[in-house]
Motif scaffolding. Structure first.
Motif, PDB file in Angstrom:
ATOM      1  N   VAL A   1     -34.014 -49.623  41.929  1.00 17.22           N
ATOM      2  CA  VAL A   1     -33.816 -48.405  42.726  1.00 17.22           C
ATOM      3  C   VAL A   1     -33.162 -47.281  41.916  1.00 17.22           C
ATOM      4  CG1 VAL A   1     -32.547 -47.420  44.683  1.00 17.22           C
ATOM      5  CG2 VAL A   1     -33.899 -49.525  44.968  1.00 17.22           C
ATOM      6  N   PRO A   2     -32.110 -47.530  41.139  1.00 20.77           N
ATOM      7  CA  PRO A   2     -31.545 -46.437  40.325  1.00 20.77           C
ATOM      8  C   PRO A   2     -32.540 -45.844  39.333  1.00 20.77           C
ATOM      9  CG  PRO A   2     -29.999 -48.257  40.463  1.00 20.77           C
ATOM     10  CD  PRO A   2     -31.272 -48.751  41.054  1.00 20.77           C
ATOM     11  N   VAL A   3     -33.349 -46.694  38.709  1.00 18.08           N
ATOM     12  CA  VAL A   3     -34.336 -46.190  37.745  1.00 18.08           C
ATOM     13  C   VAL A   3     -35.391 -45.344  38.455  1.00 18.08           C
ATOM     14  CG1 VAL A   3     -36.214 -46.863  36.187  1.00 18.08           C
ATOM     15  CG2 VAL A   3     -33.991 -48.010  36.048  1.00 18.08           C
ATOM     16  N   LEU A   4     -35.885 -45.818  39.590  1.00 20.76           N
ATOM     17  CA  LEU A   4     -36.896 -45.042  40.326  1.00 20.76           C
ATOM     18  C   LEU A   4     -36.315 -43.744  40.869  1.00 20.76           C
ATOM     19  CD1 LEU A   4     -38.937 -47.714  42.304  1.00 20.76           C
ATOM     20  CD2 LEU A   4     -39.589 -46.464  40.246  1.00 20.76           C
ATOM     21  N   THR A   5     -35.066 -43.774  41.280  1.00 18.46           N
ATOM     22  CA  THR A   5     -34.429 -42.548  41.755  1.00 18.46           C
ATOM     23  C   THR A   5     -34.405 -41.498  40.644  1.00 18.46           C
ATOM     24  OG1 THR A   5     -33.041 -43.776  43.323  1.00 18.46           O
ATOM     25  CG2 THR A   5     -32.312 -41.555  42.711  1.00 18.46           C
ATOM     26  N   ALA A   6     -34.000 -41.917  39.455  1.00 17.07           N
ATOM     27  CA  ALA A   6     -33.985 -40.995  38.317  1.00 17.07           C
ATOM     28  C   ALA A   6     -35.394 -40.521  37.967  1.00 17.07           C
ATOM     29  CB  ALA A   6     -33.337 -41.675  37.113  1.00 17.07           C
ATOM     30  N   TYR A   7     -36.358 -41.421  38.071  1.00 18.85           N
ATOM     31  CA  TYR A   7     -37.759 -41.103  37.759  1.00 18.85           C
ATOM     32  C   TYR A   7     -38.299 -40.036  38.721  1.00 18.85           C
ATOM     33  CZ  TYR A   7     -42.787 -42.055  37.082  1.00 18.85           C
ATOM     34  OH  TYR A   7     -44.148 -41.957  36.838  1.00 18.85           O
ATOM     35  N   PHE A   8     -38.001 -40.197  40.004  1.00 21.95           N
ATOM     36  CA  PHE A   8     -38.476 -39.227  40.995  1.00 21.95           C
ATOM     37  C   PHE A   8     -37.757 -37.891  40.846  1.00 21.95           C
ATOM     38  CE2 PHE A   8     -39.594 -42.967  43.985  1.00 21.95           C
ATOM     39  CZ  PHE A   8     -40.836 -43.098  43.374  1.00 21.95           C
ATOM     40  N   LYS A   9     -36.456 -37.933  40.553  1.00 20.37           N
ATOM     41  CA  LYS A   9     -35.700 -36.694  40.370  1.00 20.37           C
ATOM     42  C   LYS A   9     -36.242 -35.895  39.187  1.00 20.37           C
ATOM     43  CE  LYS A   9     -31.219 -37.932  42.383  1.00 20.37           C
ATOM     44  NZ  LYS A   9     -29.779 -38.199  42.093  1.00 20.37           N
ATOM     45  N   ALA A  10     -36.629 -36.619  38.125  1.00 21.97           N
ATOM     46  CA  ALA A  10     -37.134 -35.933  36.932  1.00 21.97           C
ATOM     47  C   ALA A  10     -38.428 -35.184  37.215  1.00 21.97           C
ATOM     48  CB  ALA A  10     -37.354 -36.945  35.813  1.00 21.97           C
ATOM     49  N   GLN A  11     -39.165 -35.645  38.230  1.00 19.34           N
ATOM     50  CA  GLN A  11     -40.425 -34.986  38.570  1.00 19.34           C
ATOM     51  C   GLN A  11     -40.252 -33.847  39.575  1.00 19.34           C
ATOM     52  OE1 GLN A  11     -43.814 -37.901  39.063  1.00 19.34           O
ATOM     53  NE2 GLN A  11     -42.140 -39.399  38.852  1.00 19.34           N
ATOM     54  N   GLN A  12     -39.008 -33.688  40.062  1.00 23.02           N
ATOM     55  CA  GLN A  12     -38.702 -32.617  41.019  1.00 23.02           C
ATOM     56  C   GLN A  12     -39.684 -32.635  42.189  1.00 23.02           C
ATOM     57  OE1 GLN A  12     -38.575 -28.893  38.875  1.00 23.02           O
ATOM     58  NE2 GLN A  12     -36.948 -29.591  37.503  1.00 23.02           N
ATOM     59  N   LEU A  13     -39.904 -33.824  42.730  1.00 29.11           N
ATOM     60  CA  LEU A  13     -40.860 -33.949  43.822  1.00 29.11           C
ATOM     61  C   LEU A  13     -40.332 -33.263  45.080  1.00 29.11           C
ATOM     62  CD1 LEU A  13     -41.919 -37.685  43.356  1.00 29.11           C
ATOM     63  CD2 LEU A  13     -43.089 -35.626  42.570  1.00 29.11           C
TER      64      LEU A  13
ATOM     65  N   LEU B   1     -38.992 -41.572  29.747  1.00 27.89           N
ATOM     66  CA  LEU B   1     -37.954 -42.291  29.008  1.00 27.89           C
ATOM     67  C   LEU B   1     -37.594 -41.586  27.702  1.00 27.89           C
ATOM     68  CD1 LEU B   1     -39.201 -45.930  29.664  1.00 27.89           C
ATOM     69  CD2 LEU B   1     -37.255 -44.776  30.729  1.00 27.89           C
ATOM     70  N   THR B   2     -37.097 -40.384  27.823  1.00 28.57           N
ATOM     71  CA  THR B   2     -36.600 -39.652  26.651  1.00 28.57           C
ATOM     72  C   THR B   2     -35.150 -40.064  26.385  1.00 28.57           C
ATOM     73  OG1 THR B   2     -35.789 -37.827  28.009  1.00 28.57           O
ATOM     74  CG2 THR B   2     -38.078 -37.698  27.221  1.00 28.57           C
ATOM     75  N   PRO B   3     -34.658 -39.871  25.205  1.00 26.27           N
ATOM     76  CA  PRO B   3     -33.259 -40.224  24.905  1.00 26.27           C
ATOM     77  C   PRO B   3     -32.277 -39.553  25.870  1.00 26.27           C
ATOM     78  CG  PRO B   3     -34.452 -39.793  22.880  1.00 26.27           C
ATOM     79  CD  PRO B   3     -35.374 -39.408  23.994  1.00 26.27           C
ATOM     80  N   GLU B   4     -32.556 -38.308  26.254  1.00 24.98           N
ATOM     81  CA  GLU B   4     -31.640 -37.594  27.140  1.00 24.98           C
ATOM     82  C   GLU B   4     -31.574 -38.270  28.506  1.00 24.98           C
ATOM     83  OE1 GLU B   4     -34.128 -36.252  25.482  1.00 24.98           O
ATOM     84  OE2 GLU B   4     -33.059 -35.120  23.911  1.00 24.98           O
ATOM     85  N   ARG B   5     -32.725 -38.661  29.043  1.00 29.54           N
ATOM     86  CA  ARG B   5     -32.734 -39.283  30.372  1.00 29.54           C
ATOM     87  C   ARG B   5     -32.176 -40.702  30.309  1.00 29.54           C
ATOM     88  NH1 ARG B   5     -38.137 -36.820  30.952  1.00 29.54           N
ATOM     89  NH2 ARG B   5     -37.916 -34.902  32.179  1.00 29.54           N
ATOM     90  N   LEU B   6     -32.501 -41.437  29.247  1.00 33.87           N
ATOM     91  CA  LEU B   6     -31.972 -42.790  29.120  1.00 33.87           C
ATOM     92  C   LEU B   6     -30.444 -42.776  29.067  1.00 33.87           C
ATOM     93  CD1 LEU B   6     -34.415 -44.477  26.579  1.00 33.87           C
ATOM     94  CD2 LEU B   6     -34.008 -45.159  28.951  1.00 33.87           C
ATOM     95  N   ALA B   7     -29.889 -41.738  28.464  1.00 31.74           N
ATOM     96  CA  ALA B   7     -28.438 -41.644  28.339  1.00 31.74           C
ATOM     97  C   ALA B   7     -27.764 -41.526  29.701  1.00 31.74           C
ATOM     98  CB  ALA B   7     -28.057 -40.449  27.469  1.00 31.74           C
ATOM     99  N   GLN B   8     -28.507 -41.087  30.716  1.00 37.88           N
ATOM    100  CA  GLN B   8     -27.946 -40.938  32.055  1.00 37.88           C
ATOM    101  C   GLN B   8     -27.989 -42.250  32.853  1.00 37.88           C
ATOM    102  OE1 GLN B   8     -29.862 -37.604  34.015  1.00 37.88           O
ATOM    103  NE2 GLN B   8     -29.873 -36.407  32.129  1.00 37.88           N
ATOM    104  N   LEU B   9     -28.635 -43.256  32.294  1.00 36.95           N
ATOM    105  CA  LEU B   9     -28.742 -44.553  32.960  1.00 36.95           C
ATOM    106  C   LEU B   9     -27.698 -45.511  32.405  1.00 36.95           C
ATOM    107  CD1 LEU B   9     -32.642 -45.005  32.873  1.00 36.95           C
ATOM    108  CD2 LEU B   9     -31.254 -44.063  34.748  1.00 36.95           C
ATOM    109  N   SER B  10     -27.339 -46.506  33.186  1.00 37.18           N
ATOM    110  CA  SER B  10     -26.409 -47.530  32.713  1.00 37.18           C
ATOM    111  C   SER B  10     -27.099 -48.402  31.670  1.00 37.18           C
ATOM    112  CB  SER B  10     -25.932 -48.393  33.878  1.00 37.18           C
ATOM    113  OG  SER B  10     -26.995 -49.229  34.336  1.00 37.18           O
ATOM    114  N   ALA B  11     -26.312 -49.218  30.996  1.00 38.16           N
ATOM    115  CA  ALA B  11     -26.881 -50.101  29.968  1.00 38.16           C
ATOM    116  C   ALA B  11     -27.912 -51.050  30.572  1.00 38.16           C
ATOM    117  CB  ALA B  11     -25.761 -50.885  29.287  1.00 38.16           C
ATOM    118  N   ASN B  12     -27.608 -51.598  31.745  1.00 37.29           N
ATOM    119  CA  ASN B  12     -28.552 -52.516  32.391  1.00 37.29           C
ATOM    120  C   ASN B  12     -29.825 -51.792  32.808  1.00 37.29           C
ATOM    121  OD1 ASN B  12     -29.153 -55.208  33.649  1.00 37.29           O
ATOM    122  ND2 ASN B  12     -29.223 -53.948  35.496  1.00 37.29           N
ATOM    123  N   GLN B  13     -29.668 -50.571  33.321  1.00 36.84           N
ATOM    124  CA  GLN B  13     -30.840 -49.789  33.733  1.00 36.84           C
ATOM    125  C   GLN B  13     -31.691 -49.398  32.532  1.00 36.84           C
ATOM    126  OE1 GLN B  13     -28.943 -46.611  35.908  1.00 36.84           O
ATOM    127  NE2 GLN B  13     -28.020 -48.071  37.351  1.00 36.84           N
TER     128      GLN B  13
END
Length: 319
Positions: free
Chosen positions: A81-93, A17-29
């Motif tokens: 689901v959108p938050v977990l998708t971003a979380y998994f993408k950030a880990q480059q699994l 949850l860095t500022p850069e990654r949070l900025a890619q999420l919607s307000a609700n996310q």
């Protein structure tokens, strides 16, 4: 360089949850991201699916369990689901595509199931608000206003419990209330729906008064076509209503219900229930004697408990 399965390292929620990654999420996310990640990781441990890396099977099991482990609004589940998708993408699994498929497959049930529960709870809250308005109006009446504090609380509890059972439990608006249904709830789930501290003689002594006041009020509002029949029923069953709770009887019916469940008896099959009850009494003569010595209104059949309406989140009726 893209991380391999052997070198990939799970990010903690704080690391993700860095500022850069949070900025890619919607307000609700963004609003729910931290809670979602914390809850999902806890759910993963709870279903014993934690491992070095996420798998599609872990995603499915974790998200299936999540609604049972957290108390969150519908918008929270929309964001999972959108938050977990971003979380998994950030880990480059390396198995990201499989995880994304599992997430997409889990989303409809996760969102829709909770939406149904949210809608049901919202409908229940509407009923609560309606009945609270009735109570406010009735409290203006002298015979209600003059009740001492404890009795007023009992009055409120009786009115709410009865009205909520009829409207939410039986799906009947006041214009459809009738004697048959009233009898079913009063000599059925009513007592079981009360909190233990409310199962006291003082409350049951007020049941006829509370019902009479409620029905009379609804009649003045032109909302209760069968009001006079309901009032006559209450008058004719006064003694049964004030004595319908007895700890000895409750203990007996608890034991009988448990025995029926062990034998797989359908509580809705009245023929089988009656046959089983008669057989149970014959096999337990001592309990039978105590029952007939204690029950002061044997002309009324006691209903075997169904799934409790109190599974809904009911507010405490404290004024």
């Amino acid at each position: 360089m893209k991380r391999t399965e052997s070198t990939a390292k799970s990010l903690t929620p704080a690391e993700f949850l860095t500022p850069e990654r949070l900025a890619q999420l919607s307000a609700n996310q963004q609003k729910y991201a931290a809670s979602i990640l914390q809850d999902v990781l806890h759910a993963r441990e709870t279903v014993n699916m934690a491992g070095d890396t996420w798998t599609a099977q872990q995603v499915a099991a974790t998200l299936a369990a999540l609604p049972t482990l957290v108390d969150q609004p519908h918008l929270y589940f929309v964001a999972v689901v959108p938050v977990l998708t971003a979380y998994f993408k950030a880990q480059q699994l390396p198995n990201l595509k499989e995880l994304e498929v599992a997430l997409r497959n889990a989303r409809p049930v996760l969102v829709e199931k909770h939406a149904e529960a949210a809608d049901e709870q919202a409908a229940y809250e509407d009923v609560v608000a309606l009945v609270e308005q009735w109570v406010q109006d009735m409290v203006e009446q002298a015979d209600v206003a003059n009740l001492k504090a404890a009795d007023l609380q009992h009055f409120v509890t009786i009115v709410h419990t009865t009205a909520e059972l009829m409207i939410t439990g039986k799906h009947l608006e006041p214009q459809d209330w009738d004697v048959k249904t009233l009898s079913e709830i009063m000599f059925g789930p009513f007592t079981h729906l009360l909190d233990e501290q409310d199962r006291v003689p003082e409350l049951f002594n007020l049941v006829p008064f509370a019902l009479t006041t409620l029905f009379s009020y609804l009649m003045t509002q032109k909302k209760l076509p069968q009001g006079q029949s309901l009032l006559d029923w209450v008058s004719g069953h006064h003694d049964a209503l004030v004595t319908m709770y007895d700890p000895k009887l409750e203990s007996f019916f608890e034991e009988l219900t448990t025995a029926m469940q062990r034998e797989g008896i359908d509580a809705n099959d009245h023929t089988k229930v009656d046959a089983f009850t008669q057989d149970y009494l014959r096999r337990h003569p001592t309990a039978s004697q105590e029952l007939f010595a204690t029950d002061r209104h044997l002309t009324h059949k006691k209903h075997i408990k169904q799934i409790k309406y109190s599974q809904k989140r009911r507010r405490k009726r404290r004024r």
